[in-house]
Design an enzyme around this catalytic site. Structure first.
Site, short mmCIF file in Angstrom:
data_model
loop_
_atom_site.label_atom_id
_atom_site.label_comp_id
_atom_site.label_asym_id
_atom_site.label_seq_id
_atom_site.Cartn_x
_atom_site.Cartn_y
_atom_site.Cartn_z
N ASP A 138 -7.44 -2.93 14.06
CA ASP A 138 -9.11 -3.35 14.04
C ASP A 138 -9.80 -4.30 13.10
OD1 ASP A 138 -7.96 -1.93 11.28
OD2 ASP A 138 -9.50 -0.32 11.51
N HIS A 153 -7.49 -4.77 10.37
CA HIS A 153 -6.82 -4.61 8.51
C HIS A 153 -5.59 -5.33 8.10
CE1 HIS A 153 -4.97 -0.24 9.96
NE2 HIS A 153 -4.24 -0.68 8.92
N GLU A 186 -9.45 -2.49 4.88
CA GLU A 186 -9.87 -1.57 6.49
C GLU A 186 -11.93 -2.83 7.08
OE1 GLU A 186 -8.46 -0.36 8.64
OE2 GLU A 186 -7.77 2.24 7.65
N ASP A 239 0.69 -1.15 0.07
CA ASP A 239 -0.12 -0.13 0.20
C ASP A 239 0.64 1.07 0.53
OD1 ASP A 239 1.01 -0.20 2.44
OD2 ASP A 239 -1.22 -0.73 3.41
#
Ligand code: GLP
Length: 262
Positions: free
Chosen positions: A136, A138, A143, A67
């Site tokens: 979370d 990810h 996400e 990313d």
């Protein structure tokens, strides 16, 4: 998923680096999927040491990063381009033309995402994808609620992820980008081997949900339960909320010789 619990991040990182180094030595022209964040830094440090001291050769290796932030040029110190140069690429003999990181400055982002997917296919697919996990759940920047079939695309970061990453931006949430380009969950699932690292108590809940919870887009890492060759290297604090740690430890301690990680 194979769960390898180590006492410290340092010990876990050495195992991760050994797994990567073994692949590079066996297939010098392998394709590595790489990750950023604080988690893989010690693994990269060990790979640099193996390059310098044990002649680990990256000259034919190709890499694809997961990313990049949208709007940060490679020269920005918090761009993932800069991160990779600082922690790995600047210290090993990788060919610049073999390095691939999404272009967060692309004028046409959907075209850049399609180009990235095509480049992975043209390289023959990713042999091993290194992953961290967000608090979370990810992976990459996929996400919660990301499609589990998603491909490389633009994503909007959650407030939780932006707050987690603010420490890299002088603690200033206002400086953390809202958007990124990330490989999709489907892109990650296509790679031949996955190596996820999780260190620290703040990862314990996301990690337990990913490994022992239901497969759900609410915790994108949980889809790795469907990956045929997924290893997860964690430290004790990250393992704290797992139910079956006794089994994972027994499995690792009793591997047949041919399966051991040297
Ligand atoms: C980041 C990255 C992920 C990384 C995760 C955890 O934002 N996009 O690839 O795994 O969040 O980061 P850290 O390793 O710093 O905890």
């Amino acid at each position: 998923m194979e769960i390898i619990i180590q006492e410290t991040p340092a010990l876990g990182s050495i195992i991760a680096a050994r797994i990567i180094a073994k692949l590079v030595r066996t297939r010098p022209d392998c394709v590595l999927g790489l990750a950023t964040g604080s988690t893989p830094i010690a693994t990269y440090r060990e790979l640099v040491r193996l390059h310098r001291e044990e002649s680990l050769d990256f000259s034919k290796v190709t890499t694809f990063n997961l990313d990049e932030y949208v709007g940060l040029p490679p020269s920005h110190p918090q761009s993932y381009h800069a991160f990779m140069d600082e922690h790995l690429f600047g210290h090993i003999n990788i060919a610049r033309e073999n390095i691939h990181i999404p272009d967060g400055m692309a004028a046409d982002i959907p075209a850049e995402c399609a180009r990235y997917e095509a480049a992975i296919v043209a390289a023959g697919g990713i042999d091993l994808q290194l992953l961290g996990i967000g608090t979370d759940g990810h992976i990459g920047f996929n996400e919660p609620t990301s499609s589990l079939a998603s491909r490389t695309r633009i994503k909007t970061l959650t407030e939780q992820t932006r707050a987690d990453n603010a420490r890299f931006f002088e603690g200033d949430l206002g400086k953390v980008p809202f958007h990124c380009i990330t490989m999709g969950v489907g892109t990650i699932m296509d790679c031949r081997q996955v190596l996820m690292l999780a260190f620290g108590a703040n990862k314990a809940t996301a990690l337990a949900d990913a490994v022992e919870g239901p497969i759900t887009a609410m915790n994108p890492a949980s889809v790795l339960q469907m990956h045929p060759v997924a290893k997860c290297i964690i430290d004790e604090p990250a393992a704290a909320k797992l139910q079956r740690t006794a089994y994972y430890r027994w499995v690792y301690a009793n591997k047949p010789e041919w399966q051991q990680i040297h």
